[in-house]
Design an enzyme around this catalytic site. Structure first.
Site, short mmCIF file in Angstrom:
data_model
loop_
_atom_site.label_atom_id
_atom_site.label_comp_id
_atom_site.label_asym_id
_atom_site.label_seq_id
_atom_site.Cartn_x
_atom_site.Cartn_y
_atom_site.Cartn_z
N LYS A 14 -0.86 -10.12 14.96
CA LYS A 14 -2.28 -10.13 14.60
C LYS A 14 -2.92 -11.50 14.85
CE LYS A 14 -1.74 -6.55 10.98
NZ LYS A 14 -1.80 -6.29 9.51
N ARG A 102 10.18 -3.01 9.97
CA ARG A 102 9.55 -3.06 8.64
C ARG A 102 10.33 -3.99 7.71
NH1 ARG A 102 4.37 -0.82 7.72
NH2 ARG A 102 4.94 -0.32 5.58
N HIS A 147 1.52 -6.11 12.33
CA HIS A 147 1.52 -4.69 12.00
C HIS A 147 2.85 -4.12 12.46
CE1 HIS A 147 0.68 -0.43 11.92
NE2 HIS A 147 1.16 -0.38 13.14
P1 GTP Z 1 0.23 -2.48 8.65
O1 GTP Z 1 1.55 -2.72 9.31
O2 GTP Z 1 -0.80 -3.52 9.02
O3 GTP Z 1 -0.25 -1.07 8.85
O4 GTP Z 1 0.50 -2.71 7.09
P2 GTP Z 1 1.28 -1.76 6.09
O5 GTP Z 1 1.72 -0.52 6.79
O6 GTP Z 1 2.30 -2.59 5.41
O7 GTP Z 1 0.13 -1.43 5.05
P3 GTP Z 1 -1.02 -0.34 5.14
O8 GTP Z 1 -0.90 0.49 6.36
O9 GTP Z 1 -1.09 0.34 3.83
O10 GTP Z 1 -2.32 -1.27 5.27
C1 GTP Z 1 -2.81 -1.71 6.52
C2 GTP Z 1 -3.40 -3.10 6.34
O11 GTP Z 1 -4.50 -3.01 5.43
C3 GTP Z 1 -2.45 -4.11 5.72
O12 GTP Z 1 -1.71 -4.80 6.69
C4 GTP Z 1 -3.38 -5.02 4.97
O13 GTP Z 1 -3.90 -6.03 5.83
C5 GTP Z 1 -4.51 -4.11 4.55
N1 GTP Z 1 -4.34 -3.59 3.19
C6 GTP Z 1 -3.53 -2.60 2.78
N2 GTP Z 1 -3.65 -2.36 1.46
C7 GTP Z 1 -4.57 -3.24 1.03
C8 GTP Z 1 -5.13 -3.50 -0.26
O14 GTP Z 1 -4.81 -2.88 -1.25
N3 GTP Z 1 -6.06 -4.49 -0.32
C9 GTP Z 1 -6.44 -5.20 0.77
N4 GTP Z 1 -7.36 -6.16 0.62
N5 GTP Z 1 -5.93 -4.99 2.00
C10 GTP Z 1 -5.01 -4.02 2.12
MG MG Z 2 0.46 0.68 7.93
#
Ligand code: GTP
Ligand code: MG
Length: 246
Positions: A14, A102, A147
């Protein structure tokens, strides 16, 4: 499904990782020596709003969604330097690809990552307060460097969203692809079989495309419902092309 050496997952490095010159470090942690995974595809992508919105479609409507879209587009880290707004998209391949990445990435929230898994990639991330026009904190942005697809199903959707089949070596491809036999043009959220002024040619006879993309375009062209939304198909064909919106 049992794991195989052909399993794939999508990684995005990112804008915060790029800005902080952490790319090399992240790639080292994800190297074959540490994860057993190989590169199956890699490219530098200027993320359009359409691609960002399709990528994070599952978060549409959430409080943090608008900031998340701007973040992945590089708007926060390069507000005045559009030429630096990019991510590095990588397809990794090997046994348990999704879980391996992950695990090295760690928990989503960098504070939790530091607490629960010191040393993981996201432990180097940060939380940034989001403020309204009055300066009041209305939430936080999670700058978490990479990501990583969360499930094999998500990996398939995301790899097809970011990569064309011919950006992955033929012997490494695991999703069905075929040679397109028709023309598909796109303009204003519609598909056409023939060129109309201002339209973009998505696919032409002879192009190799994901089977699911061709099926979706055929259905949409006929006015029938498609499980794969048009913008999910179109987004990758409109990236790194002409940039009208940003
Ligand atoms: P990715 O690999 O980026 O998809 O992250 P993830 O799979 O660990 O988490 P998820 O798909 O639930 O969320 C995608 C992105 O949204 C995250 O990488 C964070 O940057 C953001 N995000 C997720 N949950 C939250 C939250 O509760 N608050 C905030 N501010 N950002 C969030
Ligand atoms: Mg995700």
């Amino acid at each position: 499904m049992p794991s195989s050496e052909f399993d794939q997952t999508l990684v995005l490095i990112k804008p915060d990782a790029l800005k902080n010159s952490l790319t090399g470090y992240v790639l080292s942690l994800l190297s074959e020596f540490h994860t057993g995974l190989r590169f199956a595809g890699a490219k530098v992508v200027h993320v359009t709003r359409m691609l960002a919105e399709e990528h994070y479609a599952e978060h549409r409507g959430k409080v943090f969604y608008p900031a998340l879209i701007d973040y992945i587009m590089g708007m926060f880290h390069y507000p005045n330097e559009p030429h630096k707004r990019r991510v590095i998209a990588i397809v990794y391949q090997g046994f348990n690809a999704v879980e391996e990445v992950r695990s090295v990435a760690g928990p989503t929230d960098p504070h939790v990552a530091r607490e629960q898994k010191p040393g993981c990639i996201r432990s180097l991330g940060t939380l940034v307060p989001l403020r309204n026009a009055q300066g009041e904190e209305i939430g936080r942005r999670m700058d978490n460097l990479i990501h990583a697809s969360a499930t094999p199903q998500e990996a398939e959707r995301e790899i097809k969203l970011w990569f064309k089949p011919n950006e992955i070596p033929p012997h490494m491809r695991i999703y069905a692809a075929r040679i397109c036999e028709d023309h598909f043009y796109y303009k204003d959220d519609r598909v056409f079989a023939e060129y109309i002024p201002g339209s973009v040619c998505l696919l032409a006879p002879g192009d190799v495309a994901w089977e699911t993309d061709i099926q979706a375009l055929e259905l949409i062209l006929r006015g029938q419902p498609s499980a794969v939304p048009l913008r999910t198909v179109v987004a990758k064909y409109l990236t790194n092309e002409i940039c009208n919106e940003c």
